[in-house]
Each structure stands twice: as C-alpha cells, then as structure tokens.
Write a protein that holds these residues in place. Sequence first.
Motif, PDB file in Angstrom:
ATOM      1  N   GLY A  54      15.188   3.717   4.613  1.00 44.68           N
ATOM      2  CA  GLY A  54      13.757   2.923   4.577  1.00 44.68           C
ATOM      3  C   GLY A  54      12.811   3.754   3.704  1.00 44.68           C
ATOM      4  O   GLY A  54      13.447   4.707   3.228  1.00 44.68           O
ATOM      5  N   VAL A  55      11.670   3.186   3.960  1.00 45.32           N
ATOM      6  CA  VAL A  55      10.382   4.030   3.252  1.00 45.32           C
ATOM      7  C   VAL A  55       9.492   4.476   4.414  1.00 45.32           C
ATOM      8  O   VAL A  55       9.503   3.793   5.499  1.00 45.32           O
ATOM      9  CB  VAL A  55       9.623   3.201   2.373  1.00 45.32           C
ATOM     10  CG1 VAL A  55      10.621   2.724   1.292  1.00 45.32           C
ATOM     11  CG2 VAL A  55       9.207   1.918   2.895  1.00 45.32           C
ATOM     12  N   ARG A  56       8.664   5.453   4.029  1.00 48.99           N
ATOM     13  CA  ARG A  56       7.499   5.878   4.964  1.00 48.99           C
ATOM     14  C   ARG A  56       6.355   6.492   4.083  1.00 48.99           C
ATOM     15  O   ARG A  56       6.860   7.244   3.046  1.00 48.99           O
ATOM     16  CB  ARG A  56       8.001   6.783   5.977  1.00 48.99           C
ATOM     17  CG  ARG A  56       7.005   7.488   6.791  1.00 48.99           C
ATOM     18  CD  ARG A  56       7.491   8.386   7.703  1.00 48.99           C
ATOM     19  NE  ARG A  56       8.153   9.606   7.311  1.00 48.99           N
ATOM     20  CZ  ARG A  56       7.497  10.828   6.750  1.00 48.99           C
ATOM     21  NH1 ARG A  56       6.190  10.560   6.414  1.00 48.99           N
ATOM     22  NH2 ARG A  56       8.335  11.578   6.030  1.00 48.99           N
ATOM     23  N   PHE A  57       5.258   6.317   4.307  1.00 46.04           N
ATOM     24  CA  PHE A  57       4.048   6.834   3.660  1.00 46.04           C
ATOM     25  C   PHE A  57       2.763   6.775   4.445  1.00 46.04           C
ATOM     26  O   PHE A  57       2.883   5.765   5.432  1.00 46.04           O
ATOM     27  CB  PHE A  57       3.830   6.305   2.071  1.00 46.04           C
ATOM     28  CG  PHE A  57       3.456   4.676   2.095  1.00 46.04           C
ATOM     29  CD1 PHE A  57       2.327   4.264   2.096  1.00 46.04           C
ATOM     30  CD2 PHE A  57       4.676   4.131   1.508  1.00 46.04           C
ATOM     31  CE1 PHE A  57       2.335   2.950   1.953  1.00 46.04           C
ATOM     32  CE2 PHE A  57       4.437   2.675   1.225  1.00 46.04           C
ATOM     33  CZ  PHE A  57       3.132   2.172   1.328  1.00 46.04           C
ATOM     34  N   ASN A  58       2.097   7.904   4.196  1.00 42.50           N
ATOM     35  CA  ASN A  58       0.970   7.861   5.076  1.00 42.50           C
ATOM     36  C   ASN A  58      -0.351   8.244   4.118  1.00 42.50           C
ATOM     37  O   ASN A  58      -0.241   9.056   3.273  1.00 42.50           O
ATOM     38  CB  ASN A  58       1.020   9.063   6.074  1.00 42.50           C
ATOM     39  CG  ASN A  58       2.095   8.806   7.140  1.00 42.50           C
ATOM     40  OD1 ASN A  58       1.914   7.737   7.888  1.00 42.50           O
ATOM     41  ND2 ASN A  58       3.009   9.829   7.290  1.00 42.50           N
ATOM     42  N   SER A  59      -1.320   7.387   4.260  1.00 39.09           N
ATOM     43  CA  SER A  59      -2.690   7.598   3.725  1.00 39.09           C
ATOM     44  C   SER A  59      -2.397   7.595   2.143  1.00 39.09           C
ATOM     45  O   SER A  59      -2.807   8.556   1.356  1.00 39.09           O
ATOM     46  CB  SER A  59      -3.168   9.074   4.052  1.00 39.09           C
ATOM     47  OG  SER A  59      -3.565   8.943   5.421  1.00 39.09           O
ATOM     48  N   ILE A  60      -1.788   6.764   1.610  1.00 38.48           N
ATOM     49  CA  ILE A  60      -1.933   6.444   0.078  1.00 38.48           C
ATOM     50  C   ILE A  60      -3.180   5.758  -0.089  1.00 38.48           C
ATOM     51  O   ILE A  60      -3.522   4.761   0.701  1.00 38.48           O
ATOM     52  CB  ILE A  60      -0.532   5.679  -0.332  1.00 38.48           C
ATOM     53  CG1 ILE A  60       0.608   6.335  -0.691  1.00 38.48           C
ATOM     54  CG2 ILE A  60      -1.038   5.087  -1.852  1.00 38.48           C
ATOM     55  CD1 ILE A  60       1.946   5.983  -0.799  1.00 38.48           C
ATOM     56  N   THR A  61      -4.128   6.273  -1.101  1.00 33.67           N
ATOM     57  CA  THR A  61      -5.291   5.754  -1.359  1.00 33.67           C
ATOM     58  C   THR A  61      -5.433   5.130  -2.825  1.00 33.67           C
ATOM     59  O   THR A  61      -4.454   5.640  -3.656  1.00 33.67           O
ATOM     60  CB  THR A  61      -6.320   6.636  -1.200  1.00 33.67           C
ATOM     61  OG1 THR A  61      -6.108   7.649  -2.264  1.00 33.67           O
ATOM     62  CG2 THR A  61      -6.476   7.423   0.082  1.00 33.67           C
ATOM     63  N   ALA A  62      -6.123   4.070  -2.970  1.00 32.51           N
ATOM     64  CA  ALA A  62      -6.300   3.366  -4.196  1.00 32.51           C
ATOM     65  C   ALA A  62      -7.453   2.557  -4.166  1.00 32.51           C
ATOM     66  O   ALA A  62      -7.881   2.247  -3.185  1.00 32.51           O
ATOM     67  CB  ALA A  62      -4.977   2.353  -4.337  1.00 32.51           C
ATOM     68  N   GLY A  63      -7.994   2.136  -5.588  1.00 24.52           N
ATOM     69  CA  GLY A  63      -8.841   1.028  -5.623  1.00 24.52           C
ATOM     70  C   GLY A  63      -8.277  -0.248  -5.523  1.00 24.52           C
ATOM     71  O   GLY A  63      -7.081  -0.469  -5.950  1.00 24.52           O
TER      72      GLY A  63
END
Length: 168
Positions: A54-63
């Motif tokens: 699977g996938v995992r990410f923390n605190s990807i930021t974007a407009g």
Amino acid sequence: RGNARVDLQLVIPLLHSGDARVKGALQLQNNDLTLVDVPEFSRANGVLNFNERGVRFNSITAGFLGGQVRLDATTRNDGAVVISAAGNATSAGLRRALDVDVVQRLLERSQGGTRYSGTLTAQGGGLTLLVESDLSGLAIDGVAPIRKTAAEALPFRFERISSRDGGV
C-alpha cells in the motif's frame, strides 16, 4: 506537472516472481496534481511512500479550494486506503471547484473562508468521502436558515458512498 524525485527498490526472485517486493518514495517538489473528478492540487510538497502492500504519507501540503490543505494517508491491514485532509477553503476557491448550479448561486452570495476536514476511504472498488466543517469564517447572504455571518457556526456534513459498479 513539475519536478519530482522517485526512489525505487524492486526485488523479483527469479524462481518465485509472485514473491516480488517493491519499496519506493515519491518526493513532490511544488508539483501541480490533477486527478479525475477532483479539483487541482497546486504546489504540492511532501513524500509519498509505497510498497507492495500500500501507500503512506504524512503532511503532504498543497494549495486546494483557494486555501491550503494537509494530506495524510495510510493503507489499513484490511487493504483499505484512507486519506485524511485538513485545510481551509475560500468562497472563490469553492466557486471554481463546484459546478452545481444551486451551490454556485449560494457561493456567489458568500465571502470569506472556512476550515474543513475530510476523509476518503477506498476499499474493494468502493469509495467513501466524508467532509465536515462548521463554516465559521464564511459569510452567506442567503435566506434563513442559510443566511449567516462569518462569526456564526453552521454545521456542514457531506457524505458520499460510491460502489464498485458506479452507483451512489
């Protein structure tokens, strides 16, 4: 669109290709992301990690939606991918993103912005989207009970469940 960095490790045993393993990380560096049926994410930054489970990410930021959003995701033990979002949206950003006539008319009579949280769960070909906000900070010049000042709270909850066969 934009530059990104991918680190990838792939292990495929010659006699047991079914035991293949993949591990990687996608580093977003001010990327613009376009997904089907979702408003564009601009200037996305962060690291998306993935493996064969699977996938995992923390605190990807974007407009997003005229404001900023922080995204986190994980793949649960049952295989469901859960993406959580917390951000703020502006009335102008929502107007650009939501192409529903009655919503457009309401947003044309609003100003300001509001905080929201949301969760998207993908499992077994189905999707569940839940978005909640108290709409504080968003003024709406409508007819009661929709009329409100920016300081007033008006609980908002949107939930959509889509099945594998495309039903809602």
